[in-house]
Motif scaffolding. Structure first.
Motif, PDB file in Angstrom:
ATOM      1  N   VAL A 112       0.691  -1.126   0.056  1.00 51.33           N
ATOM      2  CA  VAL A 112      -0.165  -0.074   0.073  1.00 51.33           C
ATOM      3  C   VAL A 112       0.801   1.300  -0.022  1.00 51.33           C
ATOM      4  CG1 VAL A 112      -1.879  -1.080   1.030  1.00 51.33           C
ATOM      5  CG2 VAL A 112      -0.348   0.002   2.169  1.00 51.33           C
TER       6      VAL A 112
ATOM      7  N   PHE B 292       4.180   1.479  -1.467  1.00 58.15           N
ATOM      8  CA  PHE B 292       5.040   1.479  -2.576  1.00 58.15           C
ATOM      9  C   PHE B 292       4.525   0.974  -3.955  1.00 58.15           C
ATOM     10  CE2 PHE B 292       7.799   1.787   0.980  1.00 58.15           C
ATOM     11  CZ  PHE B 292       8.900   2.705   0.663  1.00 58.15           C
TER      12      PHE B 292
ATOM     13  N   GLN C  30       1.628   0.156  -5.408  1.00 56.70           N
ATOM     14  CA  GLN C  30       0.157   0.256  -5.381  1.00 56.70           C
ATOM     15  C   GLN C  30      -0.082  -0.462  -7.005  1.00 56.70           C
ATOM     16  OE1 GLN C  30       1.861   3.071  -4.612  1.00 56.70           O
ATOM     17  NE2 GLN C  30       0.924   3.674  -2.765  1.00 56.70           N
ATOM     18  N   THR C  31       0.961  -0.218  -7.833  1.00 59.02           N
ATOM     19  CA  THR C  31       0.681  -0.731  -9.207  1.00 59.02           C
ATOM     20  C   THR C  31       0.409  -2.323  -9.470  1.00 59.02           C
ATOM     21  OG1 THR C  31       3.004  -0.802  -9.500  1.00 59.02           O
ATOM     22  CG2 THR C  31       1.690   1.050 -10.764  1.00 59.02           C
TER      23      THR C  31
ATOM     24  N   PHE D 127      -7.086  -4.053  -9.532  1.00 58.19           N
ATOM     25  CA  PHE D 127      -7.989  -2.827  -9.303  1.00 58.19           C
ATOM     26  C   PHE D 127      -9.107  -3.001  -8.289  1.00 58.19           C
ATOM     27  CE2 PHE D 127     -11.746  -0.631 -11.140  1.00 58.19           C
ATOM     28  CZ  PHE D 127     -11.363   0.532 -10.803  1.00 58.19           C
ATOM     29  N   LYS D 128      -9.719  -4.082  -8.177  1.00 55.79           N
ATOM     30  CA  LYS D 128     -10.701  -4.318  -7.409  1.00 55.79           C
ATOM     31  C   LYS D 128     -10.310  -4.247  -5.784  1.00 55.79           C
ATOM     32  CE  LYS D 128     -14.535  -5.184 -10.204  1.00 55.79           C
ATOM     33  NZ  LYS D 128     -15.723  -6.280 -10.671  1.00 55.79           N
TER      34      LYS D 128
ATOM     35  N   MET E 100      -7.661  -3.117  -5.109  1.00 59.97           N
ATOM     36  CA  MET E 100      -7.188  -1.576  -4.513  1.00 59.97           C
ATOM     37  C   MET E 100      -8.383  -0.785  -3.933  1.00 59.97           C
ATOM     38  SD  MET E 100      -4.628   0.631  -6.496  1.00 59.97           S
ATOM     39  CE  MET E 100      -4.304   2.382  -5.951  1.00 59.97           C
ATOM     40  N   ILE E 101      -9.637  -0.852  -4.643  1.00 63.89           N
ATOM     41  CA  ILE E 101     -10.499  -0.140  -4.180  1.00 63.89           C
ATOM     42  C   ILE E 101     -10.927  -0.568  -2.865  1.00 63.89           C
ATOM     43  CG2 ILE E 101     -13.043   0.317  -4.888  1.00 63.89           C
ATOM     44  CD1 ILE E 101     -11.694   1.393  -7.067  1.00 63.89           C
ATOM     45  N   THR E 102     -10.878  -1.686  -2.615  1.00 60.95           N
ATOM     46  CA  THR E 102     -11.348  -2.021  -1.171  1.00 60.95           C
ATOM     47  C   THR E 102     -10.072  -1.547  -0.211  1.00 60.95           C
ATOM     48  OG1 THR E 102     -12.015  -4.333  -2.433  1.00 60.95           O
ATOM     49  CG2 THR E 102     -12.109  -4.316   0.016  1.00 60.95           C
TER      50      THR E 102
ATOM     51  N   ALA F 196      -8.032   0.726  -0.568  1.00 61.77           N
ATOM     52  CA  ALA F 196      -8.286   2.120  -0.442  1.00 61.77           C
ATOM     53  C   ALA F 196      -9.378   2.796   0.456  1.00 61.77           C
ATOM     54  CB  ALA F 196      -8.424   2.991  -1.888  1.00 61.77           C
ATOM     55  N   ALA F 197     -10.730   1.927   0.205  1.00 60.65           N
ATOM     56  CA  ALA F 197     -11.850   2.411   1.025  1.00 60.65           C
ATOM     57  C   ALA F 197     -11.470   2.022   2.428  1.00 60.65           C
ATOM     58  CB  ALA F 197     -12.877   1.560   0.621  1.00 60.65           C
TER      59      ALA F 197
ATOM     60  N   ARG G  49      -8.710   2.058   4.034  1.00 59.14           N
ATOM     61  CA  ARG G  49      -7.605   3.053   4.477  1.00 59.14           C
ATOM     62  C   ARG G  49      -8.238   4.481   4.692  1.00 59.14           C
ATOM     63  NH1 ARG G  49      -4.003   3.025   6.735  1.00 59.14           N
ATOM     64  NH2 ARG G  49      -2.760   4.531   5.950  1.00 59.14           N
TER      65      ARG G  49
END
Lengths: 393, 530
Positions: free
Chosen positions: B342, B344, B346-347, B351-352, B354-356, B358-359, B361
Motif C-alpha cells: 500500500v 510503494f 500500488q501498481t 484494481f478491485k 485496490m478499491i477495497t 483504499a476504502a 484506508r
C-alpha cells in the motif's frame, strides 16, 4: 562462541549507523500512502475547442463505492456519487495531467485506469502524437482497453453512471471485453495498439462506443484508421467479418438462412489467417483463409437435421454467410478507406520482401485494387440435444 | 567430513578461550574431610553444617544386647520417604541387633548392615563427610556407624512432584498423552519404557555450584554420533554457574550461536517425540526440576516436524509441512508485505482489491507502517498478558482484547479493517510453528521496518539476510539448514515432503552415525514378505 568485546561493539556501531542512514532515506523514494492518491479508473482524451488536448479523468471515491455496495437498496438519503470526472486542457497530455491538479486535491494514480476513451474529433485529427505519453509513462497499465467514441466526446462517455456497476469505467471495460461472446466490437488493449501503431505494414482498428441514453452506452462496431487518422467506421457485421478474417473471433452467433427458416449457429472455434501470394511475377493476390467450428444453437422454422446431407448443406451456407461478412469488410477497407486493416502488408513484408519493398510506399492504394480470394471452411459439429424442431416431430 | 572438521575447530576454539577447570570440585570446601569415628563427633559436625536447618533430622539408634552398637540416621524431613525408611532401615536394624551380643570384635557391624540388615536395594557408600553431606542434601538418608569412617547412603527419596500428565505446550490429537514431569528419574523411566535397549545410555552428572542439579545425558550408543556425544559432554562440563533451575539455562550455555534468534537447541515435553529424536541419533539432556528435555543437534527442519506427521498418512503429513512453512512465512512477512503494497507498489494490486484497500484506508490518520506497528504491539501486549495473568481473569481479558483490538479500533478510525485481519492472520500463523514463535515475533518488526523503508526491495534484503544467517548457523557442528543446505538428498524424505514410515529406511544422514540403516535390508524384505 564468544564475541571479542571490541569487535562486537564495532559491529553494533556500524549496524546502528547504517540504520540511521536508512532513516534519512525513509519516505523520500516513492513512499506514498493509498489515501494520498486519487485512483483513476478511466481516461479520456478529446480535442478541445481551441484545438488543444482535453484530458479527462474519471476518479473513483473508494469509500463511496463501499457504501453504495453495502448500503444499496436502503433508500433514503442520496448516496454520494462514487465517481467524479474532471477535464483539463493542455498542449500536451502530460501538461494537462499535471495541470489538472488545480482541480484536485491529491495526485492522480493511473495504473488502475481501465479504459482509454479517444474522442471522435481527436481520432479524426490523428492519434499517434497524443498516444506517445501513454506508452512512455511507467505508471500506466498496458492492458487498459482503448476505444473510440461515436457521436459524442470522451468526457460524455466517462460521465455516464450506471445503476449496476458503481465504477463506470469497469462497466465499459467489461462491456468491451464481452466481445469474446459476440465478436461485434474490436477489443484492443493499449500494448496491442502500440504494436499496431509501430507496424508500418498494417493499419489500426479500434472498438467504438456510443452513448445511447442517460445511463446507457453501446459498444458495437469499429473505427478504422489510416496512418493514425480515423477514416471511417465498420458496422457490427463488417466488424465481425474483419475479426473473422484476422482470427480474433472467439465465439459469436451467425444466422444461416435455410429453406425459409433461420438457423443460428454458435461459433465455437475459429482460425483466421490473411496471406498474400505473388502471381505472374509482380501481381499479388490477397488471400483470406478462415476455418470455423460451429454448433447449431437454434432452428427457427420447420425442419429436421437428420442426415449428413443436411449438415453439409448447412455447413456450406454457414461458410457463405461468413464469407459475405468478410467480403463486406474487405470491400469497405479497399474501396472506402483504402486502408489495409487486415495486415496483408505484414505478411508480404515477412514472406515477400522484394515485392514489399517495391510497393510499400503506396501500399494502401495498391492494396485497394488487388483481388482478394476468401476461403471459409465451416464445420458444424453438434446440433444441440434435439434433432428437429418441436413442431416437426 | 566437512562437518567433522568444523566440529573439531569449534572444540579447539572453545578450549582456547575458556580455561578448563576441574569439574566436580566440592560444594563446601575443597579439603577432604573424613567422617569422624564417634557418633558424637558426627553429630556435632552435622549440626554445625546444618545449623539453622530446622528440617534436618537425625536420630540416634542404640541397640544390641550390650548397647554397644550406636548408629545415626540423618536426613531431611519431607525429602525422604519416612515410611520406607522405617520399614527398610530402622526396623530391620532394631530387630536384627536387639538380640545380638557383640562379644567378638570380628563382627563387622558395617558390613552386616550393608549386606544383611538394610533391606533397601539402593545403597551407596560415603567415604568422607563431603559425600555424606551431598547425599543428605540430595534427599537420601545417611546411616553413620560408631567406629566407622564410612557411612551408608540409603536411597529412600520420597516420590516428589506431580503425576505424568498430558503436556500443555505440545498438544497432539493422535499419539501418546504422556509428558515429562519435573522428576528426572520419572523422565528417564518414561524413555526407558519406550526404548527397551541396553544401548540407551544415561550419563548422570551434577551442574550448578549451589543447586547441584541432576543432569542426564541420554543417547543410544551405536546410533548417536560419538563425536556429538563427546561434544555434549565437553560443553556441559564447561558450564560454570551457580544455579540450573531449568533446562533453558543449559540451552543458553551450550547453544552454538548465542546471539542468534533461531534456536539451535531443541526442547520437548513429549516422551514419544523425544524417543523419536533419540532414535534418529540425537542426544537428549534431561534436567531435574523441569519437564523440558533438551535435544541436540537441533536443525531448522525440526521446528516444522511434529510427531503426528509420522502417525498419519504421508500425504496429509506433507500437506501439513507445507502449510507450516507457509504459516511461518506469512507470520513473518504479512504485515511487511501489506505495508510495501500500500505504500510503494500500488501498481501491482489488482484494481478491485485496490478499491477495497483504499476504502478501508480512508480516514485512517496513521501511515500503514505506524498502523501495523500499533496493532502488532497491541496484540503482543494481549498475548503476553494472556500468558502471565491468572487463568480466572482470562475471560475478561479476551473479551476486552477482542472488542478493543477488533471492533473499537476500526469503529474509532484508528485502524483499518484490513489491518485487523492482517494482524489476526499473522498472529494465528505465528502459532503454527511453536518453536519459532520468538524468532518470528522479532523478525516481523524487522520485515515491517524494511518494507516501510524500501518496499519489496527491503523485504527481499531482509529475507536474504535471514537466509544467509540461517545457512551459516550450526548446531553441534551440523549445518542448521540441512537437508536443504548443504543438500542432503536422502534426508529430504523427511523435510517438506514426508515419505511413508515404511519408506524411511535410513536415519538422517546429516547426523553421521555409523549405523545408517534403520534395519537391515534382508530383515526388511522378510518383513514385507510376511
Amino acid at each position: 562462541m564468544r564475541f571479542r568485546k571490541a569487535g562486537f561493539a564495532v559491529k553494533i556501531l556500524m549496524l546502528a549507523s547504517q540504520c540511521v542512514l536508512l532513516l534519512l532515506l525513509a519516505g523520500c523514494w516513492n513512499n506514498r500512502d493509498l489515501t494520498e492518491l486519487n485512483i483513476v479508473t478511466g481516461i479520456g482524451i478529446d480535442k478541445s475547442e481551441n484545438g488543444k488536448v482535453l484530458f479527462t479523468a474519471q476518479v473513483v471515491e473508494p469509500a463511496a463505492i463501499q457504501s453504495t455496495s453495502s448500503g444499496r437498496g436502503k433508500g433514503g438519503e442520496a448516496q454520494p456519487s462514487p465517481i467524479f470526472v474532471e477535464s483539463y486542457e493542455g498542449d500536451t497530455v502530460f501538461e494537462a495531467i499535471r495541470g489538472m491538479l488545480a482541480l484536485l486535491d491529491k495526485k492522480l494514480f493511473f495504473s488502475t485506469a481501465q479504459i482509454l476513451v479517444i474522442g471522435e474529433a481527436l481520432a479524426q485529427d490523428g492519434i499517434y502524437e497524443v498516444l506517445d505519453f501513454f506508452q512512455r509513462d511507467h505508471e500506466l497499465s498496458y492492458d487498459m482497453d482503448v476505444i473510440v467514441t461515436r457521436n459524442c466526446t470522451a468526457r460524455e462517455i466517462l460521465e455516464t453512471e450506471f445503476d449496476m456497476e458503481p465504477i463506470a469505467a469497469m462497466f465499459i471495460k467489461e462491456s468491451v471485453e464481452n466481445t469474446s461472446a459476440r465478436a461485434k466490437v474490436k477489443h484492443t488493449i493499449l500494448i496491442d495498439l502500440a504494436k499496431d501503431m509501430s507496424d508500418r505494414c498494417k493499419q489500426t482498428v479500434l472498438g467504438q462506443i456510443e452513448k445511447i441514453g442517460e445511463k446507457e452506452i453501446k459498444t458495437e462496431g469499429a473505427a478504422v484508421f489510416r496512418d493514425g487518422k480515423m477514416v471511417g467506421r465498420l458496422d457490427q457485421f463488417e466488424t465481425r467479418g474483419y475479426m473473422f478474417a484476422t482470427g480474433q473471433v472467439e465465439s459469436t452467433i451467425v444466422n444461416i438462412p435455410a429453406d425459409g427458416s433461420i438457423i443460428a449457429a454458435e461459433i465455437t472455434r475459429t482460425n483466421g489467417k490473411v496471406k498474400a501470394e505473388i502471381e505472374n511475377g509482380n501481381q499479388a493476390v490477397l488471400k483470406v483463409q478462415v476455418k470455423v467450428d460451429a454448433n447449431v444453437g437454434e432452428y427457427k422454422g420447420k425442419g429436421v437435421i437428420n442426415s449428413q446431407e443436411v449438415m453439409e448443406r448447412l455447413q456450406e451456407a454457414l461458410g457463405e454467410e461468413i464469407k459475405k461478412e468478410i467480403l463486406m469488410a474487405v470491400e469497405k477497407a479497399q474501396k472506402e478507406f483504402a486502408s489495409d486493416i487486415f495486415g496483408f502488408g505484414t505478411y508480404l513484408h515477412k514472406f515477400h520482401p522484394e515485392y514489399w519493398n517495391k510497393v510499400k510506399d503506396d501500399w494502401n492504394d495498391i492494396f485497394s485494387k488487388l483481388p482478394v480470394d476468401i476461403k471459409v471452411d465451416a464445420k458444424l459439429r453438434r446440433t444441440g440435444i434435439i434433432k428437429g424442431t418441436i413442431r416437426s416431430q | 567430513m566437512g562437518d567433522r572438521i568444523m566440529l573439531g575447530r569449534r572444540i579447539r576454539r572453545r578450549s582456547k578461550t575458556e580455561r578448563q577447570d576441574t569439574y566436580g570440585s566440592s560444594t563446601c570446601n575443597d579439603v577432604i574431610d573424613p567422617i569422624p569415628e564417634t557418633i558424637e563427633e558426627v553429630k556435632t559436625k552435622l549440626n554445625g553444617i546444618f545449623s539453622e536447618c530446622d528440617d534436618f533430622i537425625h536420630r540416634e539408634i542404640v541397640c544390641g544386647e550390650d548397647i554397644r552398637i550406636k548408629l545415626l540416621v540423618a536426613y531431611f524431613d519431607g525429602f525422604v520417604d519416612k515410611k520406607v525408611l522405617n520399614q527398610d532401615v530402622v526396623r530391620p536394624i532394631l530387630e536384627y541387633f536387639s538380640g545380638l551380643k557383640l562379644q567378638d570384635d570380628d563382627i563387622n557391624v558395617y558390613e552386616r548392615l550393608k549386606c544383611c540388615v538394610v533391606s533397601n536395594s539402593d545403597i551407596k557408600e560415603a567415604e568422607n563427610m563431603h559425600q555424606a553431606v551431598e547425599g543428605i542434601v540430595s534427599g537420601e538418608a545417611l546411616l553413620f556407624i560408631e567406629g566407622e569412617c564410612r557411612a551408608l547412603v540409603i536411597g529412600v527419596k520420597a516420590p516428589q512432584g506431580r503425576q505424568v500428565e498430558e503436556p500443555d505446550t505440545e498438544v497432539s490429537v493422535r499419539g501418546a498423552r504422556e509428558g515429562f514431569v519435573e522428576n528426572l528419574l520419572t523422565n528417564t523411566t518414561l524413555i526407558r519404557k519406550r526404548i527397551k535397549n541396553p544401548n540407551l545410555k544415561m550419563e548422570m552428572m551434577h551442574l550448578g555450584k549451589q543447586t547441584r542439579t541432576d543432569i542426564c545425558i541420554c543417547y543410544i550408543k551405536g546410533i548417536a554420533n560419538d563425536e556429538i556425544v563427546r561434544e555434549v559432554r565437553e560443553r556441559l562440563k564447561k558450564i560454570k554457574t551457580d544455579a540450573i533451575l531449568d533446562s533453558g539455562y543449559i540451552e543458553q550455555f551450550i547453544t552454538d550461536d548465542r546471539m542468534s534468534l533461531f534456536p539451535t537447541v531443541g526442547n520437548s515435553e513429549k516422551c514419544d517425540k523425544l524417543a523419536g529424536k533419540l532414535l534418529e541419533g540425537r542426544v537428549a539432556i534431561f534436567c531435574d526440576g523441569t519437564p523440558y528435555v533438551i535435544t541436540v543437534p537441533y536443525l531448522f527442519i525440526e521446528s516444522i516436524q511434529v510427531s503426528e506427521d509420522y502417525f498419519d498418512h504421508a500425504f496429509f503429513a506433507t500437506f501439513m509441512r507445507i502449510l507450516r512453512i507457509l504459516g511461518l512465512l506469512v507470520s513473518n512477512m504479512l504485515p511487511g508485505l501489506y505495508v510495501a503494497l500500500v505504500s510503494f507498489h500500488q501498481t501491482v494490486i489488482p484494481f478491485k482489491l485496490m478499491i477495497t484497500l483504499a476504502a478501508s484506508r480512508q480516514g485512517i490518520p496513521f501511515s500503514p507502517f505506524s498502523e501495523a506497528l500499533l496493532m502488532i504491539v497491541a496484540f503482543e501486549f494481549l498475548r503476553e498478558a494472556g500468558v502471565r495473568m491468572p487463568r480466572s481473569i482470562g475471560q475478561a481479558l479476551s473479551i476486552v482484547g477482542a472488542i478493543v483490538l477488533g471492533e473499537a479500533s476500526v469503529a474509532a478510525g484508528i485502524a483499518s479493517n484490513l489491518m485487523v485481519i492482517i494482524v489476526a492472520t499473522t498472529a494465528i500463523c505465528s502459532f503454527v510453528v511453536p518453536p519459532l514463535i520468538r524468532a518470528t515475533m522479532l523478525l516481523r518488526f524487522v520485515f515491517l521496518a524494511a518494507a516501510n523503508f524500501m518496499g519489496f526491495l527491503g523485504i527481499a534484503i531482509v529475507l536474504v539476510a535471514v537466509f544467509i544467517h540461517l545457512c551459516s548457523l550450526r548446531s553441534f557442528g551440523i549445518p542448521y539448514m540441512a537437508p536443504f543446505s548443504p543438500l542432503t538428498v536422502p534426508d529430504l524424505k523427511d523435510s517438506l515432503v514426508v515419505v511413508p514410515i515404511w519408506a524411511m529406511i535410513t536415519r538422517p544422514k546429516i547426523l553421521m552415525q555409523n549405523n545408517g540403516r534403520r534395519e537391515t535390508k534382508a530383515k526388511r524384505q522378510e518383513g514385507l514378505r510376511q
